[in-house]
Scaffold this active site. Structure first.
Site, PDB file in Angstrom:
ATOM      1  N   LYS A  20       0.885  -1.101   0.184  1.00 33.28           N
ATOM      2  CA  LYS A  20      -0.069   0.013   0.058  1.00 33.28           C
ATOM      3  C   LYS A  20       0.907   1.113  -0.011  1.00 33.28           C
ATOM      4  O   LYS A  20       0.685   2.231  -0.644  1.00 33.28           O
ATOM      5  CB  LYS A  20      -1.289   0.042   1.152  1.00 33.28           C
ATOM      6  CG  LYS A  20      -2.093  -1.038   1.043  1.00 33.28           C
ATOM      7  CD  LYS A  20      -2.817  -1.319   2.323  1.00 33.28           C
ATOM      8  CE  LYS A  20      -3.703  -2.462   2.152  1.00 33.28           C
ATOM      9  NZ  LYS A  20      -4.544  -3.073   3.294  1.00 33.28           N
ATOM     10  N   ASP A  75     -10.757   2.916   4.731  1.00 34.97           N
ATOM     11  CA  ASP A  75     -11.163   1.645   4.591  1.00 34.97           C
ATOM     12  C   ASP A  75     -12.955   1.545   4.461  1.00 34.97           C
ATOM     13  O   ASP A  75     -13.080   0.402   4.095  1.00 34.97           O
ATOM     14  CB  ASP A  75     -10.528   0.835   5.484  1.00 34.97           C
ATOM     15  CG  ASP A  75      -9.231   0.025   5.177  1.00 34.97           C
ATOM     16  OD1 ASP A  75      -9.226  -0.300   3.884  1.00 34.97           O
ATOM     17  OD2 ASP A  75      -8.638  -0.401   6.006  1.00 34.97           O
ATOM     18  N   GLN A 106      -4.426  -1.550   9.747  1.00 36.00           N
ATOM     19  CA  GLN A 106      -4.491  -2.899   9.200  1.00 36.00           C
ATOM     20  C   GLN A 106      -5.043  -4.047  10.124  1.00 36.00           C
ATOM     21  O   GLN A 106      -4.671  -4.167  11.215  1.00 36.00           O
ATOM     22  CB  GLN A 106      -2.787  -3.411   8.742  1.00 36.00           C
ATOM     23  CG  GLN A 106      -2.542  -4.433   7.923  1.00 36.00           C
ATOM     24  CD  GLN A 106      -3.298  -4.416   6.645  1.00 36.00           C
ATOM     25  OE1 GLN A 106      -3.236  -3.465   5.930  1.00 36.00           O
ATOM     26  NE2 GLN A 106      -4.234  -5.566   6.323  1.00 36.00           N
TER      27      GLN A 106
END
Ligand code: NDP
Length: 295
Positions: free
Chosen positions: A54, A121, A98
């Site tokens: 990422k 997200d 994460q």
């Protein structure tokens, strides 16, 4: 019939070039560089590798990344303090925690703390709630299911009135994918481990999204001829014949299903590259929200 292969790498590459251009334009016009903060807790090798990918993609698009790593025994208070700090940091337009988190941490509480306007997200309960409701718009849509839908659109799938089947009901893929399909006026069936006669249900699908985490579970005789098949699955399987001793396969038996489907994504090379692309797009959107004063 041999299916059209939906090339996720090609779509992702094109979109990333567009995002990089928009990032450069934003910098020139507003002096603002979109910034993504990554929060990585513990030493899960897969999580480290995802975050590395990422950050690399951010760098290639001109997006700044702010990496934060905490030890696996970090306390709930430490993680919450970090998220609060990032919420206040004007250089940060997106916050990515994460997953999965170490078991002692309260995931829902941490995700709820992320500012709605930095929730790149799309996992904040309010964003998910808006996605679930008719007539409401989430600020951000979860990246993997959104990437799957973009690939369907690119391939020319017709959603209106189509029978869509989603295999899997996880919070990060299956459920939001189903909601996105409903918003596009498909008639959606969501399958899971208790679904009876899965092959028969799948055979009804004009659009089939597989997100179960079971290597090559979807076989040719599960698929309606001409269906659009999106394989979200990414599974590492032993392969003594390969140099590394393993290989990656999807949830769909690609070689046989491509002979029946109308269009199909490979895995790898389908949804995977789209997930990170949608994250870049969401981070750009976070910066746009900041510029428009929504933050
Ligand atoms: P989860 O394990 O969270 O969810 C799996 C879902 O599949 C559950 O709803 C489960 O049912 C259902 N399921 C499992 N086994 C069966 C079965 N035999 N028959 C029917 N349903 C079954 O997985 P994720 O949603 O997180 O991920 C799914 C796949 O997508 C994985 O391969 C993962 O690696 C991949 N993935 C890929 C990403 C990408 O960027 N390309 C990103 C995220 C995930 P139940 O709810 O009843 O347990």
């Amino acid at each position: 019939m041999t299916a059209k292969i939906i090339d996720g790498n090609a779509v992702a590459q094109r979109m990333r070039a567009e995002i990089a251009q928009a990032v450069a334009d934003m910098k020139a016009k507003h002096g603002i560089v979109p910034g993504l903060a990554t929060v990585l807790i513990g030493d899960n090798p897969a999580s480290h590798s995802y975050v590395r990918m990422k950050r690399k993609a951010c760098a290639e698009a001109g997006i700044e990344s702010f990496p934060h790593e905490l030890p696996g025994n970090a306390s709930q208070e430490e993680v919450e303090a970090l998220v609060r700090r990032l919420n206040e940091d004007p250089r940060v337009h997106g916050i990515l925690v994460q997953l999965p988190l170490p078991r002692h941490l309260d995931e829902e509480r941490i995700l709820s703390l992320i500012s709605l306007t930095k929730d790149v997200d799309g996992f904040h309960p309010v964003n998910i709630g808006r996605l679930a409701m008719k007539g409401r718009e989430p600020l951000f849509i979860p990246c993997t299911p959104h990437g799957a839908i973009v690939l369907l659109e690119e391939a020319g799938a017709q959603f209106e009135g189509a029978n869509a089947v989603v295999l899997g009901r996880s919070n990060i893929v299956g459920l939001p994918a189903a909601m996105l399909l409903i918003h596009r006026n498909a008639t959606v069936t969501v399958c899971h481990s208790r679904t009876r006669d899965l092959p028969a249900v799948c055979r009804q699908a004009d659009i089939l999204i597989a997100a179960v985490g079971r290597p090559e579970m979807v076989r040719a005789d599960w698929v309606k001829p001409g269906a659009y098949v999106i394989d979200v699955g990414s599974n590492k399987v032993d392969d003594p014949a390969s140099e590394k001793g393993y290989r990656w396969v999807g949830d769909v038996a690609f070689d046989e299903v491509k002979e029946v489907a109308g269009a199909i994504t490979p895995s790898p090379g389908g949804v995977g590259p789209m997930t990170i692309t949608m994250l870049l797009k969401n981070t750009l959107r976070g910066a746009e929200l900041a510029i428009s004063g929504a933050v």
